[in-house]
Motif scaffolding. Structure first.
Motif: not given
Length: 597
Positions: A50-70
């Motif tokens: 689901h696209e909402e999950m795509s956005a949450f995954e990008a947020v989680g990626y950015a929070k824990f990597s310190g890099r841009l989530g896309v």
């Protein structure tokens, strides 16, 4: 073969170092999907459910990597579905880029299928930068600005690309009038306050006898400096939920989380201090900060728009936390007395004993606090923990001890349901060599977590460390709202809105080929955690927990809990073990403070 706009977009993302794009397909981005095929899936397209999950995954990626989530989504409904996750990024100050499709330019304005006014839709959530690409020469500038802005403002930005533009031959901006060239470089920079403001801040802090420090996620890269100034000042350190992993909870003066989900020693720290230093936090609940006029206060924050609005700070230092503390620490006097420091440490020790006692209390069938407490000593020191919103966030805030290089996060400001599992997936792509544990309520698991376990199963083979444990507190109740109704509204639970079905979460996991464990007795809790942490892939552990164990706020009084008990006994006297065994006696055991024994 000529390069298309969509080909250049992916090439530019690769040049920016983007390795993963979390998305869901649709005909509004067919041109991009074709380009992904030509690019051999680089950057990797991570398909959510689901696209909402795509956005949450990008947020989680950015929070824990310190890099841009896309994240990427099709036009119309796909773009709409991204919004909740993008608002999560906006409110928690996380750099995320959304790439969304749009109907062909020839159809725009014609009430065409899936045509939505995306600029209007996105003008708030992506207020720092949202732009539509209408010609190929425009692309490098708007893409580069979207990425730079996301990093600089720590915010979501959006790029809208009509379907027909995706298919155009790419041509770069030329050296002509009204062309805007662009470049890739994003050199680092550091903001620091003036010497005069640092001296004023030092004067306030040096004058204090009982100093309290509040840290948020903006202090995450300044761990050593925060620890140093805390020890110089003899201060206790409370942590906003987004700053839970800033300092180790093994330090004796770290009082833990603050607020409704916080700890008693954090409440006491703010109640009794005469000086407050806030570092990298926009913690919004002023009632949990010192009484106005009782404490002098200093704030450090990198964002000038976020200073001075939560408390009447005497000095607002605008600057990077690490660089600012580096300059402030030499101005701090040493050699303070230990009475305040010892009091803070004593309060922390007492709270830890209270938490241990509360976790050991019997419940029907399992005490939800015990579930988190049993996990705590088993967590690897490099684990990443995500929490969903709801009563599980209480147990995450109070029972999980941050130590080593552990990381943790949740939807701190939006406090939306649903990010626990997709955050965990984003964390696994950010750190495929580290174990991840998601703490999720059954409401959030039914909302979207179950479906997103399919995503975890799909990509588990890519992760060097395959461990991703999803724990579900199965109490068949939307528990946080139930308790809010009781405590804040003085009303019994409205069963029609609060009760939810008993779903077989572990069996669902097993149907996907994953580890699934259902725990119905407290004596099986620890073994279940060990099995999940030793599994060779994603695991779902569901714990049947008691919905009647109260997530008592740290400032609760006995009179407030008696009022809560009365509302329960009035509305649902047979629900849960706490009521069955005598609510007053049980809540007395769970009370976090010393005022009632």
């Amino acid at each position: 073969m000529s390069s298309k706009v969509s080909d250049y977009l992916l090439e530019r993302l690769r040049e920016w170092g983007v390795e993963n794009v979390f998305g869901y397909p649709g005909d509004g981005i067919n041109g991009l999907l074709a380009a992904w095929g030509r690019a051999e899936n680089k950057p990797r397209f991570v398909q959510s459910r689901h696209e909402e999950m795509s956005a949450f995954e990008a947020v989680g990626y950015a929070k824990f990597s310190g890099r841009l989530g896309v994240c990427a989504a099709t036009s119309g409904p796909g773009a709409i579905h991204l919004l909740n996750g993008l608002y999560d990024a906006k409110l928690d100050h996380v750099p995320v880029l959304a790439i969304v499709g749009q109907t062909h330019r020839t159809a725009m304005g014609g009430s065409y299928q899936q045509e939505v006014d995306l600029h209007t839709l996105y003008k708030d959530v992506a207020s720092d930068f949202v732009e539509t690409v209408t010609v190929p020469e425009q692309l490098p500038n708007v893409l580069d600005r979207a990425i730079r802005t996301a990093y600089a403002r720590r915010a979501p930005t959006a790029l809208i690309i009509p379907g027909d533009v995706q298919e155009l031959d790419y041509s770069p901006p030329s050296h002509e009038f009204k062309m805007v060239p662009s470049s890739l470089d994003r050199s680092s920079w550091t903001a620091v306050p003036s010497e005069e403001s640092l001296r004023r801040a030092a004067e306030v802090l040096n004058a204090g006898d009982k100093v309290a420090i509040l840290v948020g996620q903006g202090a995450a890269h300044a761990r050593e400096e925060v620890q140093h100034i805390a020890e110089l000042l003899g201060a206790g350190v409370a942590k906003a939920l987004l700053g839970k992993d800033v300092l180790s909870d093994e330090l004796p003066y770290v009082t833990g989380s603050i607020g409704l989900l916080g700890t008693r020693p954090s409440y006491e720290l703010m109640r009794d201090c005469d000086t407050l230093l806030t570092i990298g936090s926009s913690f919004p609940y002023s009632q949990f900060l010192p009484e106005f006029g009782k404490a002098r206060a200093v704030q450090i924050d990198i964002d000038p728009h976020m200073v001075g609005m939560r408390y009447p700070y005497e000095v607002n230092l605008v600057g990077d936390a690490k660089a600012t503390l580096d300059r402030l620490i030499p101005m701090i006097d040493s050699g303070r007395g230990r009475e305040w420091f010892d009091t803070v440490c004593d309060n922390v020790q007492h709270w830890q004993q209270v938490m241990e006692r509360r976790a050991r209390l019997s419940a029907d069938p399992i005490n939800p606090e015990y579930v988190a407490a049993a996990l705590d000593p088993l967590l690897p020191e490099n684990a990443i923990i995500t929490s969903d919103s709801g009563s599980t966030a209480n147990w995450y805030a109070r029972h999980i001890t941050m130590r080593g290089t552990m990381r943790g996060s949740l939807s701190g400001t939006l406090a939306t349901m649903g990010p626990g599992v997709p955050y965990a997936i984003g964390a696994k792509f950010a750190h495929p060599d580290r174990p991840v544990v998601a703490l999720v309520g059954d409401g959030a698991m039914q909302m979207n977590g179950l479906a997103e376990m399919i995503t975890a199963a799909k990509y588990a083979d890519l992760w060097e460390d395959p461990r991703m444990v999803v724990a579900v507190w199965n109490n068949q109740d939307l528990n946080q709202v139930t308790w809010e109704m009781r405590a804040m509204e003085g009303a019994p639970a409205f069963v029609e809105s609060q009760a939810i079905p008993d779903v077989q979460y572990a069996a669902f996991a097993r149907s996907l080929g994953l580890t699934g464990i259902r725990v119905e007795k407290p004596e099986d809790v620890e073994a279940a955690w060990r099995a999940g942490l030793e599994a060779d892939g994603p695991a779902v552990i569901e714990f049947l927990t008691d919905p009647a164990v109260p997530p008592i706020p740290p400032h609760a009084t006995w009179e407030q809990m008696e009022a809560t008990a009365a509302s329960i006994l009035k509305g649902d006297p047979d629900r849960g073990s706490v009521v069955k065994q005598g609510f007053k006696a049980k809540v007395q055991e769970f009370l976090p403070g010393r005022e009632k024994k």
